[in-house]
Design a protein around this motif. Structure first.
Motif: not given
Length: 85
Positions: A56-64, A72-85
């Protein structure tokens, strides 16, 4: 591989125990408050959260950048893109 210094999160969000799609919405809202290029670490439960939120984050334009299985859990590192594509 990126140098580990580039994968140091600027903020952390613990969403363990948070159901879908609320965890995606909370992640997206937190990312929108971050500076461009900011890196957010999100903790997600196994199962539906880790299966749904990264896509869902990838489809919204964020970079996983990374997904780590912390047993017992997952750590997800997601970046807010510098430029809107």
């Amino acid at each position: 591989m990126m140098p580990s210094s580039l994968l140091t999160p600027d903020a952390q969000l613990d969403l363990r125990g948070t159901p879908c799609p609320i965890n995606f919405v909370r992640t997206k809202l937190r990312l929108e408050k971050m500076p461009l290029g900011g890196l957010l670490e999100v903790w997600l439960d196994p199962g539906e959260p880790i299966e749904q939120v990264p896509d869902s984050l990838t489809m919204a334009g964020y970079v996983v950048e990374q997904i780590t299985d912390c047993s017992n859990y997952f750590s997800l590192l997601v970046r807010r893109p510098v430029a809107v594509q």
